[in-house]
Each structure stands twice: as C-alpha cells, then as structure tokens.
Design an enzyme around this catalytic site. Sequence first.
Site, PDB file in Angstrom:
ATOM      1  N   LYS A 177       0.828  -1.205   0.000  1.00 25.93           N
ATOM      2  CA  LYS A 177       0.000   0.000   0.000  1.00 25.93           C
ATOM      3  C   LYS A 177       0.869   1.264   0.000  1.00 25.93           C
ATOM      4  O   LYS A 177       2.088   1.191   0.229  1.00 25.93           O
ATOM      5  CB  LYS A 177      -0.915  -0.038   1.238  1.00 25.93           C
ATOM      6  CG  LYS A 177      -1.914  -1.205   1.223  1.00 25.93           C
ATOM      7  CD  LYS A 177      -2.866  -1.110   2.415  1.00 25.93           C
ATOM      8  CE  LYS A 177      -3.873  -2.255   2.387  1.00 25.93           C
ATOM      9  NZ  LYS A 177      -4.920  -2.064   3.429  1.00 25.93           N
TER      10      LYS A 177
ATOM     11  N   ASN B  42      -1.943  -0.202   6.870  1.00 35.96           N
ATOM     12  CA  ASN B  42      -1.421  -1.458   7.411  1.00 35.96           C
ATOM     13  C   ASN B  42      -0.530  -2.181   6.398  1.00 35.96           C
ATOM     14  O   ASN B  42      -0.409  -3.398   6.433  1.00 35.96           O
ATOM     15  CB  ASN B  42      -2.573  -2.333   7.922  1.00 35.96           C
ATOM     16  CG  ASN B  42      -3.586  -2.648   6.848  1.00 35.96           C
ATOM     17  OD1 ASN B  42      -3.426  -2.257   5.693  1.00 35.96           O
ATOM     18  ND2 ASN B  42      -4.633  -3.375   7.214  1.00 35.96           N
TER      19      ASN B  42
ATOM     20  N   HIS C 172      -1.945  -5.541   1.310  1.00 34.54           N
ATOM     21  CA  HIS C 172      -3.202  -6.243   1.055  1.00 34.54           C
ATOM     22  C   HIS C 172      -2.859  -7.634   0.550  1.00 34.54           C
ATOM     23  O   HIS C 172      -1.910  -7.799  -0.211  1.00 34.54           O
ATOM     24  CB  HIS C 172      -4.014  -5.510  -0.030  1.00 34.54           C
ATOM     25  CG  HIS C 172      -5.146  -6.344  -0.565  1.00 34.54           C
ATOM     26  ND1 HIS C 172      -6.367  -6.421   0.063  1.00 34.54           N
ATOM     27  CD2 HIS C 172      -5.218  -7.178  -1.640  1.00 34.54           C
ATOM     28  CE1 HIS C 172      -7.145  -7.260  -0.602  1.00 34.54           C
ATOM     29  NE2 HIS C 172      -6.471  -7.735  -1.645  1.00 34.54           N
TER      30      HIS C 172
ATOM     31  N   TYR D 105     -12.258  -2.859  -3.611  1.00 35.21           N
ATOM     32  CA  TYR D 105     -12.850  -2.903  -2.275  1.00 35.21           C
ATOM     33  C   TYR D 105     -14.378  -2.929  -2.302  1.00 35.21           C
ATOM     34  O   TYR D 105     -15.018  -2.490  -1.347  1.00 35.21           O
ATOM     35  CB  TYR D 105     -12.341  -1.734  -1.442  1.00 35.21           C
ATOM     36  CG  TYR D 105     -10.933  -1.933  -0.878  1.00 35.21           C
ATOM     37  CD1 TYR D 105     -10.630  -3.055  -0.101  1.00 35.21           C
ATOM     38  CD2 TYR D 105      -9.929  -0.989  -1.092  1.00 35.21           C
ATOM     39  CE1 TYR D 105      -9.354  -3.239   0.423  1.00 35.21           C
ATOM     40  CE2 TYR D 105      -8.654  -1.163  -0.556  1.00 35.21           C
ATOM     41  CZ  TYR D 105      -8.381  -2.289   0.206  1.00 35.21           C
ATOM     42  OH  TYR D 105      -7.124  -2.468   0.738  1.00 35.21           O
TER      43      TYR D 105
ATOM     44  N   GLU E 200      -9.380 -10.278  -8.105  1.00 37.52           N
ATOM     45  CA  GLU E 200      -8.452  -9.168  -7.897  1.00 37.52           C
ATOM     46  C   GLU E 200      -7.273  -9.229  -8.873  1.00 37.52           C
ATOM     47  O   GLU E 200      -6.820  -8.192  -9.367  1.00 37.52           O
ATOM     48  CB  GLU E 200      -7.949  -9.178  -6.449  1.00 37.52           C
ATOM     49  CG  GLU E 200      -9.074  -8.882  -5.455  1.00 37.52           C
ATOM     50  CD  GLU E 200      -8.670  -9.084  -3.999  1.00 37.52           C
ATOM     51  OE1 GLU E 200      -7.492  -9.412  -3.730  1.00 37.52           O
ATOM     52  OE2 GLU E 200      -9.553  -8.923  -3.127  1.00 37.52           O
TER      53      GLU E 200
HETATM   54  P1  DAT Z   1      -7.732  -7.081   5.371  1.00 44.46           P
HETATM   55  O1  DAT Z   1      -6.935  -6.035   4.619  1.00 44.46           O
HETATM   56  O2  DAT Z   1      -6.975  -7.581   6.563  1.00 44.46           O
HETATM   57  O3  DAT Z   1      -8.249  -8.158   4.472  1.00 44.46           O
HETATM   58  P2  DAT Z   1     -10.439  -6.034   5.394  1.00 44.46           P
HETATM   59  O4  DAT Z   1     -10.615  -6.657   4.043  1.00 44.46           O
HETATM   60  O5  DAT Z   1     -11.448  -6.349   6.444  1.00 44.46           O
HETATM   61  O6  DAT Z   1      -8.995  -6.325   5.998  1.00 44.46           O
HETATM   62  O7  DAT Z   1     -10.448  -4.444   5.242  1.00 44.46           O
HETATM   63  C1  DAT Z   1      -9.810  -3.839   4.140  1.00 44.46           C
HETATM   64  C2  DAT Z   1      -8.982  -2.678   4.637  1.00 44.46           C
HETATM   65  O8  DAT Z   1      -9.840  -1.685   5.209  1.00 44.46           O
HETATM   66  C3  DAT Z   1      -8.017  -3.038   5.769  1.00 44.46           C
HETATM   67  O9  DAT Z   1      -6.770  -3.455   5.272  1.00 44.46           O
HETATM   68  C4  DAT Z   1      -7.902  -1.761   6.533  1.00 44.46           C
HETATM   69  C5  DAT Z   1      -9.245  -1.115   6.366  1.00 44.46           C
HETATM   70  N1  DAT Z   1     -10.116  -1.374   7.505  1.00 44.46           N
HETATM   71  C6  DAT Z   1     -10.712  -2.542   7.832  1.00 44.46           C
HETATM   72  N2  DAT Z   1     -11.448  -2.439   8.939  1.00 44.46           N
HETATM   73  C7  DAT Z   1     -11.321  -1.141   9.338  1.00 44.46           C
HETATM   74  C8  DAT Z   1     -11.833  -0.371  10.412  1.00 44.46           C
HETATM   75  N3  DAT Z   1     -12.648  -0.925  11.329  1.00 44.46           N
HETATM   76  N4  DAT Z   1     -11.477   0.942  10.497  1.00 44.46           N
HETATM   77  C9  DAT Z   1     -10.678   1.501   9.575  1.00 44.46           C
HETATM   78  N5  DAT Z   1     -10.147   0.833   8.532  1.00 44.46           N
HETATM   79  C10 DAT Z   1     -10.470  -0.465   8.409  1.00 44.46           C
HETATM   80 MG    MG Z   2      -9.617  -8.009   2.883  1.00 48.80          MG
END
Ligand code: DAT
Ligand code: MG
Length: 138
Positions: free
Chosen positions: A11, A118, A121, A51, A132
């Site tokens: 990212k 974070n 991805h 997303y 994807e």
């Molecule tokens: P991951 O990237 O671990 O698969 P995800 O698909 O649930 O996580 O979410 C996509 C991204 O969105 C994640 O990398 C960071 C952000 N995100 C997820 N939950 C969040 C939250 N509660 N508050 C802020 N950002 C969040």
């Molecule tokens: Mg995810």
Amino acid sequence: TPVQETLVLVKPDGVARNLSGEILRRIEQKGYSLVDIKLVQADRSLLAEHYAEHAGKPFFEPLVEFMESGPILAIRIAGERVIEGFRSLAGTTDPTTAAPGTIRGDLGRDWGSKVQQNLVHGSDSPESAARELALWFD
Ligand code: DAT
Ligand code: MG
C-alpha cells in the site's frame, strides 16, 4: 497440495516508507515465486472495484482516499497454499495487535496512523484472488 496465485499490494504507506524491499524479502524467504510486479497509481474506479465488498462501510471513503494517495506496488505471487500463507505472513488487519513476526506486527506503526495504513493487502480466498488478479493484472 495446490499451487495457487494471489494478489499482494504494498500500500502507499509501505512504498512511501521504503518497505517494498523488506516485504519482497519476506515473500521470497517464505519460498513464494514472483510472477508479475508493477508500480501503479490506482484510480478511484479500480479501488472501488477492488474494495467493492466494503462499499457503504464507514471506513470505505478514508480507505479509498488513502489508497489513492500514492503509488502502490502490485505483486502477483505463486506458491503452495499461498493465499492463506500470505495472509499469515501479513498478520491481522490492525497493526496495533498484529502478531510479532508478521509484516503488520513488525513494521506497522501503533500510533499516528490509521487502521487502513497497514502496509499490505492480500487476497482472502481463491475467488477473491481470481477477481483481484484480473483487476490489477489485465
Ligand atoms: P484485510 O486487509 O486484513 O483483508 P479487510 O478486508 O477487512 O482487511 O479491510 C480492508 C482494509 O480496510 C483493511 O486493510 C484496513 C481497512 N479497515 C478494515 N477495517 C477497518 C476499520 N474498522 N477501520 C478503519 N479501517 C479499516
Ligand atoms: Mg480483505
């Protein structure tokens, strides 16, 4: 045991912090193969599709804005059970509590940054990986 492919994104925070090499090192050390790689300035439509599962959630807008904020390193990797395996290398979503030894746990920042920052991805299932990879690599 199936050889799979998955999509990894470094990212904008990872690219800006010069962590692309460290992240690639961990991928290679684990034994995964690099299949394709490119630096991309993603536009809104690509990110909204990427997303799509999170559309309408409160963090969707800040997430897309963050992902648009700078270049992303898109990486196609292959290996035995790599979809689950890369998620394990990455660690859990929030770097604050991600386990030591993981990319997010070791390199993520605990303060002054948001959950969306974070570093990486990784696709979460074979269906997500296929969808994807088609989005990011023609
Ligand atoms: P991951 O990237 O671990 O698969 P995800 O698909 O649930 O996580 O979410 C996509 C991204 O969105 C994640 O990398 C960071 C952000 N995100 C997820 N939950 C969040 C939250 N509660 N508050 C802020 N950002 C969040
Ligand atoms: Mg995810």
